[in-house]
Write an enzyme that holds these catalytic residues in place. Structure first.
Site, PDB file in Angstrom:
ATOM      1  N   ASN B 385       4.016  63.973   8.180  1.00  0.00           N
ATOM      2  CA  ASN B 385       4.060  63.280   9.456  1.00  0.00           C
ATOM      3  C   ASN B 385       2.756  62.527   9.740  1.00  0.00           C
ATOM      4  O   ASN B 385       2.703  61.303   9.607  1.00  0.00           O
ATOM      5  CB  ASN B 385       4.375  64.294  10.572  1.00  0.00           C
ATOM      6  CG  ASN B 385       4.689  63.624  11.886  1.00  0.00           C
ATOM      7  OD1 ASN B 385       4.452  62.433  12.060  1.00  0.00           O
ATOM      8  ND2 ASN B 385       5.218  64.372  12.820  1.00  0.00           N
ATOM      9  N   ASP B 386       1.714  63.272  10.091  1.00  0.00           N
ATOM     10  CA  ASP B 386       0.469  62.608  10.480  1.00  0.00           C
ATOM     11  C   ASP B 386      -0.107  61.737   9.359  1.00  0.00           C
ATOM     12  O   ASP B 386      -0.701  60.692   9.634  1.00  0.00           O
ATOM     13  CB  ASP B 386      -0.570  63.651  10.898  1.00  0.00           C
ATOM     14  CG  ASP B 386      -0.139  64.399  12.155  1.00  0.00           C
ATOM     15  OD1 ASP B 386       0.642  63.822  12.942  1.00  0.00           O
ATOM     16  OD2 ASP B 386      -0.565  65.546  12.345  1.00  0.00           O
ATOM     17  N   VAL B 387       0.085  62.140   8.107  1.00  0.00           N
ATOM     18  CA  VAL B 387      -0.517  61.387   6.998  1.00  0.00           C
ATOM     19  C   VAL B 387       0.190  60.067   6.726  1.00  0.00           C
ATOM     20  O   VAL B 387      -0.253  59.280   5.892  1.00  0.00           O
ATOM     21  CB  VAL B 387      -0.571  62.219   5.685  1.00  0.00           C
ATOM     22  CG1 VAL B 387      -1.459  63.428   5.852  1.00  0.00           C
ATOM     23  CG2 VAL B 387       0.814  62.603   5.212  1.00  0.00           C
ATOM     24  N   ALA B 426      -1.116  67.144  14.721  1.00  0.00           N
ATOM     25  CA  ALA B 426      -2.012  66.569  15.717  1.00  0.00           C
ATOM     26  C   ALA B 426      -1.332  66.423  17.079  1.00  0.00           C
ATOM     27  O   ALA B 426      -1.953  66.034  18.045  1.00  0.00           O
ATOM     28  CB  ALA B 426      -2.539  65.227  15.237  1.00  0.00           C
TER      29      ALA B 426
END
Lengths: 90, 459
Positions: B385-387, B426
């Site tokens: 997700n965040d990456v 995050a």
């Protein structure tokens, strides 16, 4: 061995470490960690010496240290080998 | 003694050669064997050259250690590798601290107890003990014995600060002090143990790669310090190598998250989540089926798979390989994009995929893979997700702004598999999911891939 000699060895070893370890590709970072972990089991040398020179308490502390460091060496090298065996080409 | 030192130098050379061979997966396995031979030489040389050793005692210790270590090494699952390395770090640090402690007892009150020796013993005991307790907390968090969430309480920094001050004061007192210093020595031991715990509990699960790398480095530093205590070149060189290795990995992990080491250790990121959660705006996404995904993949030439930790949690590595094999048999080019912080320790995802027989040439790191997205037809994002959040590139208000990401959005089509629309670690929404070229396929990664594999075969 005097202080300056031993410090020289330490500093040079750090430089060698940085040189060779920056060349390890990210793919192998987990085996690098477990393998270098096994190498830090070199404390076993100190542990063996401690069983002799340090009196009765020292002997028992040394024994526990021998156990800890052996876990580190044996487990570390074995699990690294197990992982590296899995890395195959097509 | 001369031959013993020569043997230690030989062992150190073999360690260096072994690590050097880790520069390629082709030679890595023999490198590990070379390093283990080095260790054997060091051990044999020590046992042979020191007289009056109690061989029986040492043999008992080594047999117990071998049984425990081998059991761990054979039984551990690849997903549990981070906790295994954490606990081994702990044993390494613990061993160094014990050796230094034994040396302190044997030299205590004798003329050999110089200021330098006491100082370096204190340092070794401090780093070793901190590594020991810190590693066990890290192990507990990864294994689920201790909450993986950051544990924070009021005045935490203040308490840690006071502990450090107490430690330094007691260390100096023991080194330069008078006859009372045995109690001070115990004080150092206890405070170092507590500090290892209090420094590790506020760190969240997703920051574990940094913590494990750092503890790895500490275990090396502890061994080197013990080397200074015993004036032993073997320990100093090996400790320095491991310390350097851990520091390099720590740095790589911090860069992968665009955070400073201080921010990871003292930041307790979990706290920022609440504010980020308030302003969650709804993103309209296109939900799709595996049949549709199969048809899109059928028209593609180049496919890049982006695995995240969610993939490992779903135990879907084998399912991914099956889909990839199917696509390859259909004449498509397959690559895998591995973000530095995918997984729970450096290189974790690579090991998990290697276990599922994914050839290592297909595993590409961030710098290698990002140019490849420009002419990529389909990127499949699995449990990441965040990456892959493009906000990291342009949204200065985003908590992940500046973090290096995988440029999946540059592919012609992005297929994202997630279980739910829950935000990532995050705690922020991912605008990628609303992009025109993105389709979402919801569901468990393993189930989704198994169905996709079937749909691809039925095309």
């Amino acid at each position: 061995m005097d202080m300056i000699n031993i410090l020289t060895v330490f500093i040079l070893a750090i430089f060698v470490g940085f040189e060779i370890i920056t060349k390890v590709p990210p793919t192998l970072h987990t085996p690098l960690m477990s393998g270098s972990n096994a190498i830090s089991g070199i404390a076993i040398v100190g542990a063996i010496i401690a069983t002799k020179v340090s009196g009765e308490i020292g002997t028992w502390l040394g024994l526990v240290a021998v156990i800890f460091a052996t876990i580190n060496c044996v487990g570390g090298f074995m699990v690294t080998d197990r992982m590296l065996k899995m890395f195959k080409r097509k | 003694m001369g031959y013993t030192n020569l043997a230690y130098v030989l062992a150190a050379i073999l360690f260096i050669l072994g690590l050097k061979k880790l520069s390629s997966p082709k030679t890595a396995r023999s490198g590990n064997t070379i390093a283990s031979v080095g260790m054997l030489i060091a051990i044999v040389a020590t046992v042979v050259s020191f007289e009056l050793l109690d061989f029986k005692l040492i043999a008992v210790g080594m047999i117990i250690g071998t049984i425990i270590g081998a059991t761990f090494a054979i039984r551990v699952e690849m997903t549990q590798m981070p906790q295994m390395v954490a606990i081994f770090n702990g044993f390494g640090g613990g061993a160094s601290a014990l050796v230094a402690t034994a040396e302190f007892f044997s030299k205590y009150g004798t003329p050999e107890q110089t200021t330098f020796l006491t100082g370096i013993i204190i340092l070794s005991v401090f780093v070793g003990t901190l590594t020991f307790t810190g590693s066990f907390i890290a192990f507990g968090k990864l294994q689920g014995f201790v909450s993986g969430k950051p544990i924070v309480f009021g005045g935490q920094q203040l308490i840690n600060g006071l502990l450090v001050v107490a430690l330094v004061a007691m260390g100096i007192y023991t080194t330069y002090g008078s006859s009372m210093d045995m109690n001070m020595f115990y004080g150092v031991l206890i405070v170092a143990a507590i500090l290892g715990i209090t420094l590790t509990i506020p760190i969240g699960g997703a920051d574990m790669p940094v913590v494990i790398s750092l503890l790895n480095s500490y275990s090396g530093i502890a061994a080197a310090a013990t080397g200074f205590v015993l004036m032993n070149n073997g320990l100093i060189i090996s400790g320095a190598l491991v310390g350097a290795s851990g520091l390099i990995l720590t740095n790589i992990m911090c860069k992968g998250m665009n955070r400073s080491l201080a921010n990871v250790v003292f930041g307790a990121v979990g706290l920022e989540q609440e504010t980020a959660g308030d302003e969650t705006q709804r993103i309209s996404v296109k939900s799709s089926t595996t049949e549709e995904a199969a048809m899109i993949l059928d028209a593609a030439d180049k496919v890049i798979v982006v695995p995240g930790y969610g993939l490992a949690v779903a135990q879907a590595q084998y399912a991914v390989r099956e889909v990839a094999d199917q696509l390859e048999s259909m004449g498509k080019k397959i690559l895998y994009a591995i973000h530095p912080v995918a997984g729970r320790m450096p290189g974790h995802m690579n090991v998990l995929l290697a276990e599922a027989n994914v050839p290592y040439e297909q595993l590409k790191d961030l710098d290698e893979i990002n140019p490849e997205f420009d002419d990529c037809d389909v990127a499949i994002v699995l449990g990441a997700n965040d990456v892959v959040n493009p906000a990291a590139r342009h949204d200065t208000s985003s908590p992940i702004y500046g973090m290096p990401i995988l440029d999946v959005d540059k592919s012609r089509t992005v297929i994202v598999n997630k279980r739910t629309m829950n935000p990532g670690f995050a705690g922020i929404q991912n605008e990628l999911f609303g992009f025109d070229n993105t389709i979402m396929v919801f569901g468990d990664a393993k189930d989704m891939l198994t169905t996709l594999h079937k749909d691809l075969k039925e095309l």
